[in-house]
Structure formats: structure tokens, C-alpha cells
Design a protein around this motif. Structure first.
Motif, PDB file in Angstrom:
ATOM      1  N   ASP A   1      12.652  -8.860  -7.723  1.00 13.81           N
ATOM      2  CA  ASP A   1      12.352  -7.516  -8.203  1.00 13.81           C
ATOM      3  C   ASP A   1      11.623  -6.713  -7.132  1.00 13.81           C
ATOM      4  OD1 ASP A   1      10.418  -9.491  -8.620  1.00 13.81           O
ATOM      5  OD2 ASP A   1       9.297  -8.272 -10.039  1.00 13.81           O
ATOM      6  N   MET A   2      11.576  -5.407  -7.309  1.00  9.77           N
ATOM      7  CA  MET A   2      10.898  -4.529  -6.368  1.00  9.77           C
ATOM      8  C   MET A   2       9.386  -4.719  -6.471  1.00  9.77           C
ATOM      9  SD  MET A   2      11.049  -0.374  -6.219  1.00  9.77           S
ATOM     10  CE  MET A   2      10.141   0.548  -4.972  1.00  9.77           C
ATOM     11  N   ILE A   3       8.711  -4.785  -5.330  1.00 10.69           N
ATOM     12  CA  ILE A   3       7.258  -4.925  -5.326  1.00 10.69           C
ATOM     13  C   ILE A   3       6.641  -3.563  -5.612  1.00 10.69           C
ATOM     14  CG2 ILE A   3       5.244  -5.696  -4.029  1.00 10.69           C
ATOM     15  CD1 ILE A   3       7.387  -7.860  -4.537  1.00 10.69           C
ATOM     16  N   PRO A   4       5.888  -3.427  -6.721  1.00 11.36           N
ATOM     17  CA  PRO A   4       5.316  -2.122  -7.075  1.00 11.36           C
ATOM     18  C   PRO A   4       4.187  -1.727  -6.134  1.00 11.36           C
ATOM     19  CG  PRO A   4       4.565  -3.812  -8.594  1.00 11.36           C
ATOM     20  CD  PRO A   4       5.591  -4.463  -7.727  1.00 11.36           C
ATOM     21  N   PRO A   5       3.866  -0.433  -6.054  1.00 10.89           N
ATOM     22  CA  PRO A   5       2.835   0.047  -5.120  1.00 10.89           C
ATOM     23  C   PRO A   5       1.502  -0.662  -5.258  1.00 10.89           C
ATOM     24  CG  PRO A   5       4.065   1.900  -6.021  1.00 10.89           C
ATOM     25  CD  PRO A   5       4.525   0.693  -6.763  1.00 10.89           C
ATOM     26  N   GLY A   6       1.078  -0.978  -6.489  1.00  8.29           N
ATOM     27  CA  GLY A   6      -0.223  -1.590  -6.698  1.00  8.29           C
ATOM     28  C   GLY A   6      -0.361  -2.984  -6.140  1.00  8.29           C
ATOM     29  N   GLU A   7       0.759  -3.630  -5.798  1.00 11.10           N
ATOM     30  CA  GLU A   7       0.720  -4.994  -5.268  1.00 11.10           C
ATOM     31  C   GLU A   7       1.011  -5.046  -3.771  1.00 11.10           C
ATOM     32  OE1 GLU A   7       3.114  -7.633  -7.646  1.00 11.10           O
ATOM     33  OE2 GLU A   7       2.518  -6.602  -9.497  1.00 11.10           O
ATOM     34  N   ARG A   8       1.157  -3.882  -3.162  1.00 13.57           N
ATOM     35  CA  ARG A   8       1.423  -3.848  -1.715  1.00 13.57           C
ATOM     36  C   ARG A   8       0.110  -4.074  -0.965  1.00 13.57           C
ATOM     37  NH1 ARG A   8       6.196  -1.364  -0.175  1.00 13.57           N
ATOM     38  NH2 ARG A   8       7.641  -1.229  -1.932  1.00 13.57           N
ATOM     39  N   HIS A   9       0.193  -4.790   0.145  1.00 10.86           N
ATOM     40  CA  HIS A   9      -1.005  -5.069   0.921  1.00 10.86           C
ATOM     41  C   HIS A   9      -0.601  -5.542   2.319  1.00 10.86           C
ATOM     42  CE1 HIS A   9       0.273  -8.944  -0.771  1.00 10.86           C
ATOM     43  NE2 HIS A   9      -0.262  -9.493   0.314  1.00 10.86           N
ATOM     44  N   GLY A  10      -1.600  -5.633   3.194  1.00 10.43           N
ATOM     45  CA  GLY A  10      -1.364  -6.221   4.507  1.00 10.43           C
ATOM     46  C   GLY A  10      -1.136  -5.201   5.603  1.00 10.43           C
ATOM     47  N   HIS A  11      -0.988  -5.718   6.829  1.00  9.76           N
ATOM     48  CA  HIS A  11      -0.756  -4.918   8.028  1.00  9.76           C
ATOM     49  C   HIS A  11       0.440  -5.515   8.754  1.00  9.76           C
ATOM     50  CE1 HIS A  11      -1.347  -3.279  12.095  1.00  9.76           C
ATOM     51  NE2 HIS A  11      -2.082  -2.342  11.522  1.00  9.76           N
ATOM     52  N   PRO A  12       1.247  -4.689   9.404  1.00  6.44           N
ATOM     53  CA  PRO A  12       2.436  -5.227  10.073  1.00  6.44           C
ATOM     54  C   PRO A  12       2.141  -6.243  11.159  1.00  6.44           C
ATOM     55  CG  PRO A  12       2.113  -2.904  10.611  1.00  6.44           C
ATOM     56  CD  PRO A  12       1.208  -3.212   9.464  1.00  6.44           C
ATOM     57  N   ARG A  13       0.881  -6.331  11.644  1.00  7.68           N
ATOM     58  CA  ARG A  13       0.583  -7.337  12.657  1.00  7.68           C
ATOM     59  C   ARG A  13       0.802  -8.751  12.109  1.00  7.68           C
ATOM     60  NH1 ARG A  13      -4.844  -5.824  11.311  1.00  7.68           N
ATOM     61  NH2 ARG A  13      -4.750  -4.215  12.922  1.00  7.68           N
TER      62      ARG A  13
END
Length: 481
Positions: free
Chosen positions: A14-26
Motif C-alpha cells: 500500500d501507499m505510505i501515508p504522509p504521517g509515516e514518512r521519515h528519514g533522509h536520502p543519505r
């Protein structure tokens, strides 16, 4: 993550909702460096020399292939933050909900194949650390560790990647110094002249290595916030994957050259033991074996996790669901790891060599798929997706998409006369002196057929459509700062 009270990752296809997004591209750098700085990449680099290339030209060819294939791989990774979707779910927008099953089935076979060969090598390293000779001991321990981490999911795989990167940097630095100080590497560099067939084989080995990550690379960037820069995601992924792979393959090319020159033991017959002997006795050798196990554990978790995502994508095409239970997740991953462990336990050495060649032959399915996915995302739909329709065979994308399926089929079949594999050598390859340019032919043919056809039958919405009650975050800054 949803369900953060439990250790097991709650999300699947399923699509990850905005509230569960986290982290840095590094974090993409450490994950992909750790996944590439490992023993199988060393073997891949050595194969370029085994196939006849001079060690110097093999290293150059591997670099060209890693850069080309790594760029394609990183372009897939850059899709993750924007879409918040697993890589192969987004393929339904190109192939149709049912049509995406075709490349998925072959992808699962390849992952099981790579997992089984990786399990053999890691089992050898574990046995050397424990001082036991029974192959099954190391294989079963490694299989259990892979299953546990793959079940736990995204967060733990990223953590393992960070550990593997630290160990890989230290271990590879030590091994590199050991090679150049204990042996006169000039004896294996520029010994032969430049030859196009062997050089192109080295390029294909490097490019093929990177392309195998394409079907699941976005799975590990999809938790990043949607406003994450595509450019940063691309470059961190590219640097980690290409840097780790090229370092390992360079070491492998040197080891293969030294082995062929009868210097420093026989690498091809005992890759793991060769690395331990190169490190020396005692704790240093144990550290190198630990590095080998950690690096392989990272990439085997990626294989198991990727196979799970592909399997769920296939099953949900029929039942129209966009989630699966944790029980199903655990059962599928255990089944994949169980299959790879059984192959590792019961396969003879000759069978494993044949199986590796079979897996390499499957690489021909990735080039056309990558072309179709990237052309659609960056040139046709321009990242505009109808998310609910990805889970509905009667929706916008339908069951089958002729443009993608026909282009894909032609892109695969047209490569056959140009193949240079142990199982089959195409007639055109023989005329070219053994040079394998099949993947280049696949790119050109697929692009020529798919782009105009897909442009004329574009199914993308004017703006992205999200699941009911869910609003997308601000769009990422496309390929900039």
C-alpha cells in the motif's frame, strides 16, 4: 510506521501515508553501499578476468557498466519518495494490473537464485568462524538470520545496511591494502592488449549487476517524505551502489588476475577462504568473515523482501486488495528463504554453477522493464498516477496494457541472438567475436517501440489521484537541490 508498537513492519504494497514518512536520502547511501560491498560482487569482478579480459581493462569495463547500470537503478530509486509505492506496484500503470504479473514471476525466480548462491557463500564464512565443517550448519544459521530480518522489514534492513557499510569500509580497505602490499599487482595489469569482446563482457557484468536492483530499489526509498529531493535520492543511491560494487569488483578483478597468474592461491575455487587467507590468521580473518556474512545478509534480506513484495503484487492483482496481513508476510518470506536454503543444501557444485548461469540469463528481462518504467515515469505520465486504479483491474490502467507488453516481449526476444551466456551463445554474438551487447539492443528496441506507442495511448490522469481521505504531500523538487 503504522503499527509502530510492534517490531514487524506493518506496510506492504500500500501507499505510505504522509504521517509515516521519515528519514533522509543519505540513508540510501549506507544501504546500497552495504548491499554491494560484498563477496558476490567480488566474484562478479573476478568473472570479467575469467572470461578473458586483462585485469586493467576488466576494471575499466566494470566501471563503465556500473555507472551506466547504476544510473538506471538510481532513477528507479528517485521514484520512491514521490510515489510512496513499492516499485513493482507502480509497474501496473505501464503493464496493467494483470500484465505486471509477467515480469514479476521471473523476478521472483531470480531473487531465489541469488539468495541461494549467497547463502552458500555466507554459510562457508559462518563455518570458518565457528570452526565446523558441516555445510548445513552455516547455511541454516544464515537462512534463519535472513528470514528474521526480512520479516522485521524496512527499518531493520536499513539499520543492517549501516552496519554492513561500516564493516565493509574497514574490511575492504584492509583487503585492498593487503592485495597491493603483499603482491605485485603490476604483473596482472596491462598484460594483455585491449579486446572489444572481453571489454564489453566486463561492461555487461557491471551493468547487469546494477540492473538486478531495479525492481525493488524504490521499496527502500518510499518511506522518505514526499518533498524529498529526487536529485538527492538519486545521487545518494547512485554513490552507494556504484561505489560499493566497483570497489568490490576491482578487488575481485585483481584477485582473479593474481589467481590466474598462480599468485596468492586459487580464488575461483575458494572465494571465501581466499579472503580469509589474504587477511591473515586469527581475529582479523574472523572480522573479514563477519564482514562477508553481514554484507551478504544485507543483500539477501533485500532479495527476500523484494520477492515478498513481488509475490504480494501478483496475488493482490486477483483479490484486488492493497494490504496483506503480517501472517501472510511471514509465511511468504519463510517460504522464499526456505526455498533458497534447500537449493543451497542439496545442490551440487555443478548445479550451482548452472543455476548461476540461469540467473544471469534472466538479467535480459530487466533491461526492457527498466526502459518501460522509466520512460513512462519521466516522459509520459510524469509521475502522475491514479493510485486506487493500481489495485483495480477494472480501473484506469485495466488488466493488460498492449503497449508495454508488446514492447517488453520484443525487447526480451530481440536480445536472444546477441546473448553470450554459458547456456547459450547467439549467432550474432559469434560474428562479433563473443561480445555481449544484448542489453544495449534491448534498450534501443524497447525504447523505439514503447515511447511513441505509450505517448499516443497515455492513460495518466491530469493530476495524481490518491486513496479516499488521503491527501498527498507537496511534490518533490524534481531532480534539484
Amino acid at each position: 510506521m503504522a503499527g509502530g508498537s510492534t517490531a514487524v513492519e506493518a506496510r506492504s504494497i500500500d501507499m505510505i501515508p504522509p504521517g509515516e514518512r521519515h528519514g533522509h536520502p543519505r540513508g540510501q547511501f549506507t544501504l546500497w553501499f552495504g548491499a554491494n560491498a560484498q563477496i558476490t560482487a567480488i566474484v562478479d569482478g573476478a568473472l570479467a578476468v575469467v572470461f578473458g579480459a586483462d585485469a586493467f581493462w576488466a576494471i575499466v569495463g566494470l566501471l563503465v557498466g556500473n555507472v551506466l547500470g547504476g544510473a538506471v537503478m538510481a532513477l528507479h530509486s528517485a521514484q520512491g519518495p514521490k510515489l510512496g509505492l513499492p516499485q513493482m506496484i507502480s509497474s501496473r500503470a505501464q503493464f496493467g494490473v494483470y500484465g505486471a504479473v509477467i515480469p514479476l514471476a521471473l523476478v521472483i525466480l531470480m531473487y531465489v537464485g541469488f539468495a541461494s548462491t549467497g547463502t552458500v557463500l555466507s554459510g562457508q564464512a559462518i563455518n570458518l568462524m565457528l570452526g565446523v565443517e558441516t555445510p548445513a550448519v552455516g547455511i541454516l544459521i544464515f537462512g534463519a538470520a535472513t528470514a528474521l530480518l526480512a520479516i522485521l522489514g524496512y527499518k531493520y534492513i536499513h539499520a543492517l545496511g549501516r552496519i554492513a557499510t561500516v564493516l565493509g569500509l574497514a574490511g575492504f580497505l584492509y583487503l585492498t591494502v593487503a592485495v597491493v602490499t603483499r603482491f605485485d599487482v603490476t604483473q596482472v595489469l596491462m598484460v594483455k592488449g585491449f579486446e572489444w569482446p572481453t571489454f564489453l563482457t566486463a561492461v555487461a557484468l557491471g551493468a547487469g549487476w546494477q540492473l538486478t536492483f531495479g525492481p525493488y530499489v524504490a521499496d527502500y526509498s518510499r518511506y522518505l517524505p514526499a518533498h524529498t529531493s529526487e536529485r538527492k535520492t538519486f545521487w545518494y543511491t547512485f554513490a552507494g551502489s556504484v561505489g560499493g560494487a566497483q570497489w568490490a569488483m576491482t578487488l575481485g578483478a585483481l584477485a582473479g588476475g593474481l589467481s590466474a597468474a598462480k599468485l596468492g592461491g586459487d580464488f575461483l575455487k575458494n572465494q571465501v577462504g581466499y579472503m580469509g587467507d589474504l587477511a591473515g590468521a586469527g581475529l582479523i580473518a574472523v572480522f573479514i568473515y563477519l564482514m562477508i556474512v553481514t554484507g551478504k545478509l544485507t543483500v539477501n534480506c533485500l532479495n527476500a523482501y523484494g520477492a515478498f513484495m513481488c509475490g504480494v503484487t501478483i496475488s493482490t492483482a486477483v483479490n484486488r486488495r492493497d494490504t496483506v496481513s503480517k501472517t501472510v508476510r511471514i509465511a511468504f518470506i519463510v517460504a522464499v528463504i526456505g526455498a533458497s536454503v534447500l537449493i543451497a543444501l542439496f545442490a551440487s557444485k555443478d548445479f550451482l554453477n548452472m543455476f548461476k548461469n540461469f540467473v544471469l540469463l534472466l538479467l535480459m528481462v530487466f533491461t526492457p522493464w527498466s526502459v518501460i518504467n522509466l520512460v513512462d515515469y519521466y516522459k509520459i505520465s510524469r509521475d502522475r498516477l491514479d493510485i486506487p486504479a493500481l489495485y483495480n483491474p477494472d480501473g484506469r490502467y485495466g488488466r493488460w496494457n498492449a503497449a508495454a507488453l508488446v514492447s517488453y516481449g520484443i525487447g526480451v526476444v530481440i536480445q536472444v541472438p546477441f546473448l553470450a551466456q554459458a547456456l547459450y551463445t547467439g549467432p550474432v554474438t559469434k560474428l562479433l567475436g563473443g561480445a555481449d551487447i544484448s542489453w544495449l539492443v534491448g534498450i534501443v528496441a524497447t525504447l523505439a517501440i514503447y515511447y511513441p506507442w505509450a505517448k499516443a495511448t497515455n492513460r495518466a490522469p491530469a493530476e495524481s489521484i490518491y486513496p479516499a481521505g488521503r491527501v498527498g504531500e507537496p511534490a518533490a523538487v524534481a531532480m534539484e537541490g
